[in-house]
Design a protein around this motif. Structure first.
Motif, short mmCIF file in Angstrom:
data_model
loop_
_atom_site.label_atom_id
_atom_site.label_comp_id
_atom_site.label_asym_id
_atom_site.label_seq_id
_atom_site.Cartn_x
_atom_site.Cartn_y
_atom_site.Cartn_z
N HIS A 1 -13.54 -5.54 -15.92
CA HIS A 1 -13.80 -6.36 -16.66
C HIS A 1 -12.26 -8.12 -17.06
O HIS A 1 -11.67 -7.46 -17.41
CB HIS A 1 -14.66 -6.13 -18.35
N SER A 2 -12.99 -8.84 -16.30
CA SER A 2 -11.64 -10.27 -16.21
C SER A 2 -12.74 -11.39 -15.79
O SER A 2 -13.35 -11.36 -15.43
CB SER A 2 -11.21 -9.64 -14.80
N ARG A 3 -11.74 -12.17 -15.93
CA ARG A 3 -11.91 -13.75 -16.30
C ARG A 3 -12.37 -14.02 -15.46
O ARG A 3 -12.45 -15.18 -14.66
CB ARG A 3 -11.42 -14.40 -17.02
N PHE A 4 -11.74 -13.28 -13.78
CA PHE A 4 -11.55 -13.75 -12.99
C PHE A 4 -12.84 -12.81 -11.47
O PHE A 4 -12.96 -13.11 -10.39
CB PHE A 4 -10.11 -13.22 -12.13
N GLY A 5 -13.20 -12.02 -12.63
CA GLY A 5 -14.83 -11.10 -11.85
C GLY A 5 -14.34 -10.02 -11.42
O GLY A 5 -13.85 -9.31 -12.50
N LYS A 6 -14.98 -9.50 -11.29
CA LYS A 6 -15.15 -7.69 -10.65
C LYS A 6 -13.80 -7.60 -9.38
O LYS A 6 -13.12 -6.78 -9.26
CB LYS A 6 -16.36 -7.03 -10.49
N SER A 7 -14.02 -8.45 -8.07
CA SER A 7 -13.67 -8.14 -7.39
C SER A 7 -12.56 -8.89 -6.80
O SER A 7 -11.41 -8.15 -5.95
CB SER A 7 -14.61 -8.22 -5.98
N ARG A 8 -12.20 -10.74 -7.61
CA ARG A 8 -11.56 -10.78 -6.90
C ARG A 8 -9.35 -10.67 -7.61
O ARG A 8 -9.16 -11.09 -6.87
CB ARG A 8 -11.63 -12.40 -7.69
N PRO A 9 -9.79 -9.75 -9.47
CA PRO A 9 -8.85 -9.10 -8.77
C PRO A 9 -7.78 -8.56 -8.19
O PRO A 9 -6.12 -8.94 -8.14
CB PRO A 9 -8.85 -9.18 -10.58
N PHE A 10 -8.73 -7.96 -7.39
CA PHE A 10 -8.02 -6.50 -6.80
C PHE A 10 -6.95 -7.92 -5.48
O PHE A 10 -5.76 -7.51 -5.29
CB PHE A 10 -8.35 -6.19 -5.91
N PHE A 11 -7.02 -8.73 -5.50
CA PHE A 11 -6.40 -9.89 -4.64
C PHE A 11 -5.09 -9.89 -4.31
O PHE A 11 -4.11 -9.71 -4.22
CB PHE A 11 -7.19 -10.81 -4.06
N LEU A 12 -5.14 -9.86 -6.40
CA LEU A 12 -3.72 -10.50 -7.18
C LEU A 12 -3.21 -9.43 -7.27
O LEU A 12 -2.00 -9.64 -7.16
CB LEU A 12 -4.62 -11.53 -7.79
N TRP A 13 -3.91 -8.60 -7.66
CA TRP A 13 -2.85 -7.25 -8.28
C TRP A 13 -2.21 -6.19 -6.95
O TRP A 13 -1.44 -5.75 -7.25
CB TRP A 13 -3.50 -6.18 -8.85
N CYS A 14 -3.37 -6.10 -5.89
CA CYS A 14 -2.67 -5.14 -4.64
C CYS A 14 -1.69 -6.07 -3.59
O CYS A 14 -1.80 -5.26 -2.77
CB CYS A 14 -3.94 -4.53 -4.04
N ALA A 15 -1.88 -7.18 -3.28
CA ALA A 15 -1.43 -7.71 -2.04
C ALA A 15 0.27 -6.95 -1.61
O ALA A 15 0.67 -7.34 -0.86
CB ALA A 15 -1.28 -9.79 -2.60
N VAL A 16 1.31 -7.66 -2.71
CA VAL A 16 2.79 -7.39 -2.95
C VAL A 16 2.95 -5.70 -2.74
O VAL A 16 3.56 -5.13 -1.83
CB VAL A 16 2.94 -7.49 -3.55
N PRO A 17 2.04 -4.84 -3.43
CA PRO A 17 2.26 -3.63 -3.19
C PRO A 17 1.66 -3.50 -1.13
O PRO A 17 2.85 -2.62 -0.90
CB PRO A 17 1.55 -2.58 -4.30
N TYR A 18 1.14 -4.21 -0.93
CA TYR A 18 0.20 -3.44 0.29
C TYR A 18 1.63 -3.62 1.19
O TYR A 18 1.55 -2.86 2.29
CB TYR A 18 -0.83 -4.56 0.43
N VAL A 19 1.59 -5.20 0.94
CA VAL A 19 2.52 -5.28 2.55
C VAL A 19 3.66 -4.66 1.90
O VAL A 19 5.03 -4.82 3.05
CB VAL A 19 3.01 -7.21 1.68
N ALA A 20 4.48 -4.20 1.35
CA ALA A 20 5.60 -3.25 0.80
C ALA A 20 5.45 -1.73 1.83
O ALA A 20 6.45 -1.77 2.24
CB ALA A 20 5.65 -3.52 -0.66
N PHE A 21 4.35 -1.17 1.37
CA PHE A 21 3.81 0.20 1.40
C PHE A 21 3.91 -0.07 3.63
O PHE A 21 4.94 0.58 4.42
CB PHE A 21 3.06 0.68 1.16
N ALA A 22 3.48 -1.37 3.97
CA ALA A 22 3.39 -1.35 5.06
C ALA A 22 4.30 -1.76 6.23
O ALA A 22 4.48 -1.23 7.00
CB ALA A 22 2.38 -3.26 5.10
N ILE A 23 5.50 -2.03 5.57
CA ILE A 23 7.20 -2.11 6.00
C ILE A 23 7.30 -0.66 5.65
O ILE A 23 8.62 -0.47 6.59
CB ILE A 23 7.53 -3.50 4.80
N LEU A 24 7.42 -0.26 4.82
CA LEU A 24 7.87 0.67 4.71
C LEU A 24 7.54 1.85 6.01
O LEU A 24 7.95 3.47 6.36
CB LEU A 24 7.84 1.36 3.08
N THR A 25 6.21 1.68 6.03
CA THR A 25 5.70 2.36 6.70
C THR A 25 6.19 2.46 8.31
O THR A 25 5.85 3.59 9.04
CB THR A 25 3.85 2.70 6.88
#
Length: 440
Positions: A76-100
């Motif tokens: 439940h977010s003012r941004f919707g249901k799917s859209r917030p995940f782009f904001l919340w998870c972008a930095v951790p995703y890239v960080a783990f890609a580099i660490l891999t």
């Protein structure tokens, strides 16, 4: 299929939506095409250790895709249901890609542990940034042709980046590494990661969720699962997605081994991968073909084209004719472009069909896409690494006849069988039921 429903999006939003797939593919294609090679020939893991890692990751993905889908459906977010995940998870995703792709100087058990932590974390975060691309689509518009256009734009950018990664990764590794592949792979993933981060945030800024029914948008899990059992088109397309990514993983991961050990010219890998540019032809054909044919019919045609191309590849392999092999890759890629370009569009149709049954559950229903990607990728890696292990593969050495046979099996015959299975299963897809219910 014609429709009079008003169009909702404009080109900045459409392009930003498409670039979301480009962002994810910069890293995802490194995983599918080069991670097994990186683990065995650069990082120093045995094929058996890599195979076990891949299967553990895929077991985890069974739960991850579902968990992320459930999280989307209960957001439940003012941004919707799917859209917030782009904001919340972008930095951790890239960080783990580099660490891999970091290669710490650990003992062998330490290296294995590092691979598990980084790869499993990357898999979870990939799902968290990729699944929303599919789940948000049916909420962006109610116009069938607009949804098709958005799906085509998404896949055009995704396929373009797939080709960029396939063609330029090894040259970039050489450029950044100066003969040191560990440093080269790390420099390449850092570059890809920075670009990916910018594009994911851009998607969050520009896309919008417009069409949702609050009364059916947050149903209990028991109710959602009951609906899924009756959504026959969703079940069929889910199986097709899994098979597509299974064949893609097997072929992509085997390409570098085939040219390194069978042909003896690893430098040809970027050249042969450049012929996959033809996938863009298939993607662009979707708009014209779906004007006069159903989506099911167009995807069936795409599978047949891919099957013909794979047959030509087989001829090129066994006659040792590189020109014929390259022609087969070109034809096969056109078919693959048609198939993958329609996947998110047809999932969106099954989500809208589910809403007609009284359940709006785009998160869980879209999770089948990432589940198919992850499971296909993992089993493809397991099959490839497992067959290499039992045949006596030894990295960076001339291979025995059994291993060369396994390389050909993966590169030629398994894909032929899987394409045939995809065709037969897709014929069960009941598109008429969807059209009747959503009044497309």
């Amino acid at each position: 299929m014609k429709t009079t429903t008003r169009w909702s999006t404009r080109w900045p939003e459409r392009i930003s939506y498409g670039l979301s797939d480009a962002a994810d593919n910069l890293i995802f294609q490194m995983m599918t095409t080069y991670l097994l090679f990186f683990y065995t020939d650069v990082y120093g893991l045995s094929p058996s250790a890599a195979a076990i890692l891949f299967i553990v990751a895929r077991v985890a993905d069974v739960f991850e895709s579902f968990i992320i889908g459930l999280m989307i459906d209960h957001t439940h977010s003012r941004f919707g249901k799917s859209r917030p995940f782009f904001l919340w998870c972008a930095v951790p995703y890239v960080a783990f890609a580099i660490l891999t792709f970091v290669t710490p100087n650990f003992s062998y058990p330490g290296k294995v542990a590092w691979a598990y932590v980084t790869y499993l974390g990357l898999g979870f975060l990939y799902t968290a940034v990729n699944l929303p691309i599919t789940s948000i689509l049916p909420t962006m518009s109610q116009n069938t042709r607009e949804l098709t256009l958005l799906g085509v734009i998404r896949q055009f950018f995704g396929s373009s980046i797939q080709i960029v990664v396939a063609v330029f990764t090894l040259p970039l590794v050489a450029l950044f590494g100066h003969g040191d592949q560990q440093r080269g792979f790390l420099g390449t993933i850092i570059l890809f990661g920075i670009i990916s981060l910018i594009l994911i945030i851009n998607t969050f800024v520009h896309v919008r969720e417009r069409f949702a029914n609050p009364k059916i948008a947050h149903q209990p899990l028991k109710v959602v699962l009951s609906m899924l059992k009756h959504n026959q088109p969703w079940i069929v397309i889910s199986i097709v997605i899994f098979l597509y990514w299974l064949v893609t993983a097997i072929k992509n991961q085997t390409t570098i081994y085939y040219f390194k050990y069978t042909v003896g010219k690893v430098g040809m890998v970027p050249l042969v991968n450049s012929f996959t540019l033809a996938a863009l032809i298939g993607v662009l054909l979707i708009l014209r073909m779906t004007d006069v044919n159903s989506k099911k019919s167009v995807m069936l045609q795409g599978i047949l084209v891919a099957l013909v191309g794979q047959t030509v590849i087989a001829v090129g392999v066994y006659l040792n004719l590189m020109a014929v092999l390259f022609a087969g890759v070109f034809i096969n890629s056109i078919g693959n472009g048609i198939i993958i370009g329609l996947v998110s569009i047809m999932i969106a149709d099954t989500i809208r069909y589910g809403a007609s049954l009284g359940i709006q559950s785009e998160g869980i229903m879209a999770s089948t896409d990432d589940f198919g990607v992850n499971l296909g990728l993992g089993l493809g890696g397991l099959i490839t690494a497992g067959l290499f292990h039992v045949s006596g593969y030894v990295a960076n050495r001339p291979q025995n006849s059994e291993t060369l046979l396994m390389i050909n099996l993966n590169y030629v015959w398994l894909p032929l069988l899987i394409y045939g299975a995809m065709y037969l299963i897709l014929r069960l897809y009941d598109e008429e039921r969807i059209i009747k219910e959503i009044k497309g």
